[in-house]
Design an enzyme around this catalytic site. Structure first.
Site, PDB file in Angstrom:
ATOM      1  N   LEU A  64      -7.395  -2.794   2.958  1.00 41.33           N
ATOM      2  CA  LEU A  64      -7.095  -3.805   3.982  1.00 41.33           C
ATOM      3  C   LEU A  64      -8.262  -4.762   4.209  1.00 41.33           C
ATOM      4  O   LEU A  64      -8.126  -5.744   4.937  1.00 41.33           O
ATOM      5  CB  LEU A  64      -6.696  -3.132   5.301  1.00 41.33           C
ATOM      6  CG  LEU A  64      -5.342  -2.417   5.284  1.00 41.33           C
ATOM      7  CD1 LEU A  64      -5.071  -1.727   6.604  1.00 41.33           C
ATOM      8  CD2 LEU A  64      -4.208  -3.385   4.959  1.00 41.33           C
ATOM      9  N   ARG A  65      -9.426  -4.452   3.628  1.00 41.27           N
ATOM     10  CA  ARG A  65     -10.609  -5.346   3.653  1.00 41.27           C
ATOM     11  C   ARG A  65     -11.153  -5.612   5.058  1.00 41.27           C
ATOM     12  O   ARG A  65     -11.875  -6.592   5.261  1.00 41.27           O
ATOM     13  CB  ARG A  65     -10.281  -6.698   2.997  1.00 41.27           C
ATOM     14  CG  ARG A  65      -9.616  -6.625   1.640  1.00 41.27           C
ATOM     15  CD  ARG A  65     -10.452  -5.922   0.614  1.00 41.27           C
ATOM     16  NE  ARG A  65      -9.925  -6.095  -0.732  1.00 41.27           N
ATOM     17  CZ  ARG A  65     -10.162  -5.226  -1.701  1.00 41.27           C
ATOM     18  NH1 ARG A  65     -10.894  -4.147  -1.493  1.00 41.27           N
ATOM     19  NH2 ARG A  65      -9.669  -5.434  -2.902  1.00 41.27           N
ATOM     20  N   ASP A 153     -13.414   5.579  -3.067  1.00 41.53           N
ATOM     21  CA  ASP A 153     -12.581   4.736  -3.942  1.00 41.53           C
ATOM     22  C   ASP A 153     -13.208   3.376  -4.247  1.00 41.53           C
ATOM     23  O   ASP A 153     -13.808   2.734  -3.397  1.00 41.53           O
ATOM     24  CB  ASP A 153     -11.192   4.507  -3.333  1.00 41.53           C
ATOM     25  CG  ASP A 153     -10.318   3.701  -4.263  1.00 41.53           C
ATOM     26  OD1 ASP A 153     -10.221   4.076  -5.439  1.00 41.53           O
ATOM     27  OD2 ASP A 153      -9.769   2.679  -3.836  1.00 41.53           O
ATOM     28  N   ASN A 278      -8.739  -1.640 -11.930  1.00 40.99           N
ATOM     29  CA  ASN A 278      -9.435  -0.394 -12.306  1.00 40.99           C
ATOM     30  C   ASN A 278      -8.702   0.807 -11.753  1.00 40.99           C
ATOM     31  O   ASN A 278      -8.481   0.855 -10.551  1.00 40.99           O
ATOM     32  CB  ASN A 278     -10.864  -0.392 -11.745  1.00 40.99           C
ATOM     33  CG  ASN A 278     -11.761  -1.360 -12.477  1.00 40.99           C
ATOM     34  OD1 ASN A 278     -11.445  -1.795 -13.571  1.00 40.99           O
ATOM     35  ND2 ASN A 278     -12.878  -1.705 -11.852  1.00 40.99           N
ATOM     36  N   ASP A 305      -2.286   0.960  -4.231  1.00 40.57           N
ATOM     37  CA  ASP A 305      -3.615   0.406  -4.529  1.00 40.57           C
ATOM     38  C   ASP A 305      -3.610  -1.109  -4.261  1.00 40.57           C
ATOM     39  O   ASP A 305      -4.192  -1.885  -5.023  1.00 40.57           O
ATOM     40  CB  ASP A 305      -4.034   0.714  -5.980  1.00 40.57           C
ATOM     41  CG  ASP A 305      -5.533   0.501  -6.180  1.00 40.57           C
ATOM     42  OD1 ASP A 305      -6.216   0.139  -5.207  1.00 40.57           O
ATOM     43  OD2 ASP A 305      -6.012   0.679  -7.320  1.00 40.57           O
TER      44      ASP A 305
HETATM   45  O1  DOR Z   1      -8.683  -2.398  -9.157  1.00 37.67           O
HETATM   46  C1  DOR Z   1      -9.193  -1.851  -8.182  1.00 37.67           C
HETATM   47  N1  DOR Z   1      -9.527  -2.546  -7.085  1.00 37.67           N
HETATM   48  N2  DOR Z   1      -9.429  -0.537  -8.234  1.00 37.67           N
HETATM   49  C2  DOR Z   1     -10.103   0.096  -7.262  1.00 37.67           C
HETATM   50  O2  DOR Z   1     -10.254   1.278  -7.334  1.00 37.67           O
HETATM   51  C3  DOR Z   1     -10.697  -0.682  -6.151  1.00 37.67           C
HETATM   52  C4  DOR Z   1      -9.918  -1.892  -5.893  1.00 37.67           C
HETATM   53  C5  DOR Z   1     -10.569  -2.851  -4.936  1.00 37.67           C
HETATM   54  O3  DOR Z   1     -11.131  -2.409  -3.943  1.00 37.67           O
HETATM   55  O4  DOR Z   1     -10.505  -4.050  -5.181  1.00 37.67           O
END
Ligand code: DOR
Length: 424
Positions: A64-65, A153, A278, A305
């Site tokens: 959610l940043r 994560d 990722n 994700d």
């Molecule tokens: O692609 C990804 N973005 N994988 C992750 O594990 C973290 C995430 C992100 O926080 O942008």
């Protein structure tokens, strides 16, 4: 609160094995009656003829940043995306700024979630302070402040001794340890290592980076008895490893991101940086194995994700940040798999609602008399386009931007209250 009657829909509830054309009456935040042809003159009637009624979805992997990177997303825009995608509960990842490694930051999330009152948001606390991989977080105080799981994560906890201790402590606390499994020394590239990375001349991330970490974590979970939850599994061998340890009785669950079920490493040729994530999209044989594992029950749940990034952070593949928005695209992707008969509709709901709730210890997701009315109503046939008009996220980083999708949420109800209504 006024009574609400969902009329003419088709109820699918894997928890109670309920399936059929039934009306659902809601009062005081709860389901009070499920029967054919209910008449309630004092209720607001929602005509949901031809639509599916199911327990609302739970996402145990959302970025959610907030706090820190609210130009990409914040708790309000993230909540709006969530309810538009049929979710009423989220586990938000702690790679924020500051990271969720203190009770103060965890409380900020819980309090803001209560205030917004759209979608329940629970924090995942960090495994290590500052996500630095050096010192374990204080799991006790973080749990007390509302954290339902722990993960670094975005980064992997590489120190095996710390991982073992984390599993031991979290086992006492009865919360899962979630790991982003990619050995950081091996996983240094931008896309999957293989012919596409070679073709583009970009350094790749080898699938062994993921498999090595999953094997290590499974071994530690096997010995400690702690609940290990593997985040965004993506390779065929990783599935085999999980299957092996599940058969040995290890306390293990795992999730897959919907995008890994429909895209392969080739997507980067079509969508460029929008397809960078990722762990990366892998090969067709990996995708096929994930689908098989989904149907067989080796994979326990779908987790989005949802990873919003600003347009300026998605330029050249080598320079861009990994991740894509996915709260609103998860349902159409999963319905495609139902149409292709890879999974049944019941299994889809189990994967998106019942099982993720179980993994983080939420109350059972079901549509039964007296159950909390957290309900999603969706039209599996409705076509729509994810674009400026329909997107609720602050970001638009997805290979599905401006693409036609099939399957749309019509209503999302949280505790009997309509928190999303399809404007059309
Ligand atoms: O692609 C990804 N973005 N994988 C992750 O594990 C973290 C995430 C992100 O926080 O942008």
């Amino acid at each position: 609160m006024k009574k609400l009657l969902l009329k003419g829909g088709y109820v699918v509830d894997p928890s109670s094995n309920l399936k059929g054309k039934l009306d659902v009456l809601i009062q005081g935040g709860k389901v009070v009656k499920i029967e054919k042809n209910i008449n309630a003159h004092d209720a607001e009637i929602l005509n949901v003829e031809g639509k599916i009624i199911a327990p609302a979805f739970v996402d145990i992997h959302t970025h959610l940043r907030d706090p820190g990177h609210i130009y990409k997303e914040d708790m309000l825009s993230g909540s709006k995306s969530a309810v538009a995608g049929g979710y009423t509960a989220l586990l938000c990842m702690p790679n924020t700024s500051p990271p969720i490694d203190s009770p103060e930051t965890a409380s900020y999330i819980r309090e803001k979630s209560t205030r917004l009152s759209l979608c329940e948001i629970f924090p995942a606390g960090t495994l290590t302070l500052g996500r630095k991989g050096e010192k374990l977080s204080d799991f006790y105080s973080l749990k007390e402040a509302g954290c339902l799981a722990f993960t670094d994560d975005g980064s992997t906890l590489r120190n095996s001794d710390l991982m073992k201790k984390a599993l031991e402590v979290c086992s006492e606390l009865k919360v899962p340890v979630m790991n982003h499994c990619e050995d950081p020394v091996l996983a240094k590239g931008e896309v999957n290592e293989g012919e596409i990375s070679a073709l583009l001349g970009i350094k790749g991330r080898h699938s062994s980076a993921e498999e090595i970490m999953i094997a290590r974590d499974c071994i530690l979970a096997y010995h400690t008895g702690g609940h290990l939850h593997i985040q965004h599994i993506s390779t065929s061998l990783a599935v085999e490893i999980v299957k092996f340890f599940k058969e040995k009785g290890t306390n293990l669950s795992c999730e897959v991101n919907p995008y890994h079920l429909v895209f392969t490493e080739r997507e980067i040729l079509r969508s460029g940086a929008q397809a960078k994530v990722n762990p990366p999209f892998r090969k067709e044989k990996d995708r096929e194995k994930l689908l098989e594992a989904l149907a067989e029950g080796i994979i326990d749940c779908i987790a989005t994700d949802h990873a919003p990034h600003h347009t300026s952070e998605k330029g050249l593949v080598e320079k861009s940040l990994p991740g894509m928005i996915s709260l609103q695209t998860a349902l159409p992707i999963m319905l495609q798999l139902v149409r292709e008969k890879i999974i049944t509709l019941e299994r889809m709901i189990e994967l998106m609602s019942v099982n993720p709730a179980k993994i983080i210890g939420l109350a059972e997701r079901t549509i039964a008399v007296n159950s909390r009315a957290d309900i999603v109503v969706f039209d599996p046939e409705k076509e729509w386009i994810l674009c400026e008009d329909s997107n609720f996220s602050k970001s638009k980083n997805t290979p599905l931007w401006n693409k036609e999708l099939k399957g749309k949420v019509i209503y999302t109800l949280k505790e009997g209250k309509i928190v999303f209504r399809d404007p059309q």
